[in-house]
Design a protein around this motif. Structure first.
Motif, PDB file in Angstrom:
ATOM      1  N   TRP A  56       0.822  -1.213   0.000  1.00  0.00           N
ATOM      2  CA  TRP A  56       0.000   0.000   0.000  1.00  0.00           C
ATOM      3  C   TRP A  56       0.856   1.264   0.000  1.00  0.00           C
ATOM      4  CZ3 TRP A  56      -4.195  -1.458  -1.821  1.00  0.00           C
ATOM      5  CH2 TRP A  56      -4.938  -2.531  -1.334  1.00  0.00           C
ATOM      6  N   ILE A  59       1.496   2.088  -3.454  1.00  0.00           N
ATOM      7  CA  ILE A  59       0.305   2.429  -4.234  1.00  0.00           C
ATOM      8  C   ILE A  59      -0.190   3.833  -3.890  1.00  0.00           C
ATOM      9  CG2 ILE A  59      -2.127   1.820  -4.606  1.00  0.00           C
ATOM     10  CD1 ILE A  59      -1.295  -1.111  -4.123  1.00  0.00           C
ATOM     11  N   TYR A  60      -0.190   4.151  -2.589  1.00  0.00           N
ATOM     12  CA  TYR A  60      -0.719   5.435  -2.130  1.00  0.00           C
ATOM     13  C   TYR A  60       0.407   6.350  -1.668  1.00  0.00           C
ATOM     14  CZ  TYR A  60      -5.196   2.933  -1.870  1.00  0.00           C
ATOM     15  OH  TYR A  60      -6.310   2.196  -2.158  1.00  0.00           O
ATOM     16  N   SER A  61       0.229   7.631  -1.882  1.00  0.00           N
ATOM     17  CA  SER A  61       1.151   8.609  -1.313  1.00  0.00           C
ATOM     18  C   SER A  61       0.883   8.727   0.185  1.00  0.00           C
ATOM     19  CB  SER A  61       0.952   9.971  -1.977  1.00  0.00           C
ATOM     20  OG  SER A  61      -0.317  10.513  -1.613  1.00  0.00           O
ATOM     21  N   GLU A  64      -2.358  10.445   0.780  1.00  0.00           N
ATOM     22  CA  GLU A  64      -3.525   9.582   0.558  1.00  0.00           C
ATOM     23  C   GLU A  64      -3.719   8.610   1.719  1.00  0.00           C
ATOM     24  OE1 GLU A  64      -3.737   9.307  -4.315  1.00  0.00           O
ATOM     25  OE2 GLU A  64      -2.215   8.135  -3.249  1.00  0.00           O
ATOM     26  N   ILE A  65      -2.626   8.099   2.263  1.00  0.00           N
ATOM     27  CA  ILE A  65      -2.748   7.198   3.414  1.00  0.00           C
ATOM     28  C   ILE A  65      -3.330   7.945   4.609  1.00  0.00           C
ATOM     29  CG2 ILE A  65      -1.468   5.791   5.080  1.00  0.00           C
ATOM     30  CD1 ILE A  65       0.444   5.066   2.788  1.00  0.00           C
ATOM     31  N   ASP A  67      -5.346  10.417   4.427  1.00  0.00           N
ATOM     32  CA  ASP A  67      -6.771  10.585   4.123  1.00  0.00           C
ATOM     33  C   ASP A  67      -7.549   9.317   4.489  1.00  0.00           C
ATOM     34  OD1 ASP A  67      -6.416  13.147   3.153  1.00  0.00           O
ATOM     35  OD2 ASP A  67      -6.336  12.541   1.044  1.00  0.00           O
ATOM     36  N   ILE A  68      -6.978   8.159   4.181  1.00  0.00           N
ATOM     37  CA  ILE A  68      -7.626   6.886   4.527  1.00  0.00           C
ATOM     38  C   ILE A  68      -7.735   6.754   6.043  1.00  0.00           C
ATOM     39  CG2 ILE A  68      -7.356   4.370   4.473  1.00  0.00           C
ATOM     40  CD1 ILE A  68      -6.029   4.745   1.697  1.00  0.00           C
TER      41      ILE A  68
END
Length: 208
Positions: A56, A59-61, A64-65, A67-68
């Protein structure tokens, strides 16, 4: 996100409160962040260490992590962990409804590719969320590269098309070694029409 019960991974309702208990030396946000970027950092009891993809962070910046994590921290509600599980298990699909199993001329791989990537709300998944298409490696389910060739050899007397159809609608008919029986949803025969099932198979047969 609406339950604490197991789907494939743990349910995420009230994860903020549970994170605070699991690792008191960290804030819930730190625990959740670490669980995403290093999936083996904290393995919840009863779950396999390798169940969750480990990439992950690629996959994610970082943004973005975060934000999750912020979203997961909002998942609150009444715990349903002690609610009784439904007892009406899906009965096996009678394969006779499909008649002579063969890929029809109308099967369209491009439609199948779209279905493969589309979230199916009744199942809670998209096929693409559990299967690599460019590798034979495990994601959650087996990788599907070259699945046509492998499907022909899995069950004596079954063509690749029949094997794949059975694997979709009756996933416990044949279990690939080292995979659990309950991982794959058993209601795809209700979600997809017969034409859509053949579209999916047509697409999978292109994965070489």
């Amino acid at each position: 996100p609406t339950s604490e019960k197991t789907l494939i991974g743990p349910g995420l309702l009230n994860i903020k409160d549970r994170a605070a208990l699991r690792s008191p030396q960290q804030s819930p946000a730190e625990y959740i962040y670490q669980s995403i970027v290093d999936t083996n950092a904290y393995v919840v009891e009863g779950f396999d260490a390798d169940l969750m993809p480990a990439n992950w962070a690629e996959i994610y910046s970082d943004l973005e992590i975060f934000d999750i994590v912020a979203y997961l921290m909002t998942l609150e509600g009444r715990s349903d962990i002690d609610d009784p599980e439904p007892t009406d298990e899906q009965p096996p699909v009678d394969m006779a409804i499909y008649g002579d199993i063969a890929l029809p001329d109308t099967a369209y791989a491009e439609r199948g590719a779209a279905l493969f990537s589309e979230l199916q709300s009744e199942a809670g998944f998209a096929c693409a969320g559990c299967h690599y298409t460019d590798s034979e490696a495990r994601l959650i389910g087996p990788g599907l590269q070259n699945i046509g060739a492998r499907a022909e050899t899995r069950v004596a007397g079954q063509s690749a098309v029949e094997y794949l159809l059975r694997a979709i609608v009756n996933p416990t008919d044949f279990l690939v070694p080292d995979y659990d029986a309950g991982v794959k949803p058993g209601n795809y025969a209700q979600i997809f029409s017969e034409a859509e099932l053949y579209d999916l198979i047509a697409y999978m047969l292109t994965l070489e």
